[in-house]
Motif scaffolding. Structure first.
Motif, mmCIF file in Angstrom:
data_model
loop_
_atom_site.group_PDB
_atom_site.id
_atom_site.type_symbol
_atom_site.label_atom_id
_atom_site.label_comp_id
_atom_site.label_asym_id
_atom_site.label_seq_id
_atom_site.Cartn_x
_atom_site.Cartn_y
_atom_site.Cartn_z
ATOM 1 N N LYS A 113 0.806 -1.219 0.000
ATOM 2 C CA LYS A 113 0.000 0.000 0.000
ATOM 3 C C LYS A 113 0.842 1.273 0.000
ATOM 4 C CE LYS A 113 -3.882 -2.106 2.426
ATOM 5 N NZ LYS A 113 -4.627 -2.155 3.696
ATOM 6 N N ASN A 114 2.085 1.200 0.482
ATOM 7 C CA ASN A 114 2.922 2.389 0.668
ATOM 8 C C ASN A 114 4.363 2.186 0.182
ATOM 9 O OD1 ASN A 114 0.935 3.989 2.340
ATOM 10 N ND2 ASN A 114 1.123 2.128 3.560
ATOM 11 N N PRO A 115 4.573 1.788 -1.063
ATOM 12 C CA PRO A 115 5.948 1.515 -1.496
ATOM 13 C C PRO A 115 6.861 2.744 -1.444
ATOM 14 C CG PRO A 115 4.460 1.517 -3.370
ATOM 15 C CD PRO A 115 3.612 1.581 -2.130
ATOM 16 N N GLU A 116 6.311 3.940 -1.691
ATOM 17 C CA GLU A 116 7.146 5.147 -1.663
ATOM 18 C C GLU A 116 7.664 5.405 -0.251
ATOM 19 O OE1 GLU A 116 3.583 5.847 -2.046
ATOM 20 O OE2 GLU A 116 3.677 4.924 -4.016
ATOM 21 N N LYS A 117 6.782 5.270 0.740
ATOM 22 C CA LYS A 117 7.186 5.497 2.128
ATOM 23 C C LYS A 117 8.228 4.479 2.568
ATOM 24 C CE LYS A 117 2.994 7.730 3.809
ATOM 25 N NZ LYS A 117 1.921 7.678 4.804
ATOM 26 N N VAL A 118 8.054 3.247 2.142
ATOM 27 C CA VAL A 118 9.015 2.196 2.493
ATOM 28 C C VAL A 118 10.381 2.518 1.894
ATOM 29 C CG1 VAL A 118 9.599 -0.245 2.179
ATOM 30 C CG2 VAL A 118 7.264 0.414 2.786
ATOM 31 N N ASN A 119 10.399 2.902 0.623
ATOM 32 C CA ASN A 119 11.671 3.243 -0.022
ATOM 33 C C ASN A 119 12.330 4.437 0.643
ATOM 34 O OD1 ASN A 119 11.918 1.206 -1.982
ATOM 35 N ND2 ASN A 119 10.462 2.240 -3.298
ATOM 36 N N GLN A 120 11.540 5.438 1.011
ATOM 37 C CA GLN A 120 12.094 6.608 1.690
ATOM 38 C C GLN A 120 12.706 6.220 3.032
ATOM 39 O OE1 GLN A 120 8.830 9.334 1.921
ATOM 40 N NE2 GLN A 120 9.033 10.008 -0.211
ATOM 41 N N ALA A 121 12.010 5.396 3.788
ATOM 42 C CA ALA A 121 12.513 4.967 5.092
ATOM 43 C C ALA A 121 13.788 4.135 4.953
ATOM 44 C CB ALA A 121 11.447 4.172 5.834
#
Length: 68
Positions: free
Chosen positions: A23-31
């Protein structure tokens, strides 16, 4: 806590993480990128190759898959 109960808890947590990643691949990559920069800085670049490899694997895993 018994071993099977621990495994059940871990399986539930893994499922929740997998759902969040989808659901949140961008947030995961940023983290992951932020954590990688931090680890690289703290190790003074000693493990840059390994850190970059893990970061790349996460990036590949979070890319959208084409529908069949």
């Amino acid at each position: 806590m018994g071993m099977f109960k621990k495994l059940a808890v871990l399986a539930g947590a893994a499922g929740a993480v997998g759902s969040y990643v989808k659901k949140n691949p961008e947030k995961v990559n940023q983290a992951v990128d932020k954590a990688a920069r931090f680890a690289d800085q703290k190790t003074k670049g000693k493990y840059s190759d390994k850190i970059n490899g893990v970061t790349q694997k996460v990036s590949d895993a979070t890319k959208p898959r084409p529908a069949h």
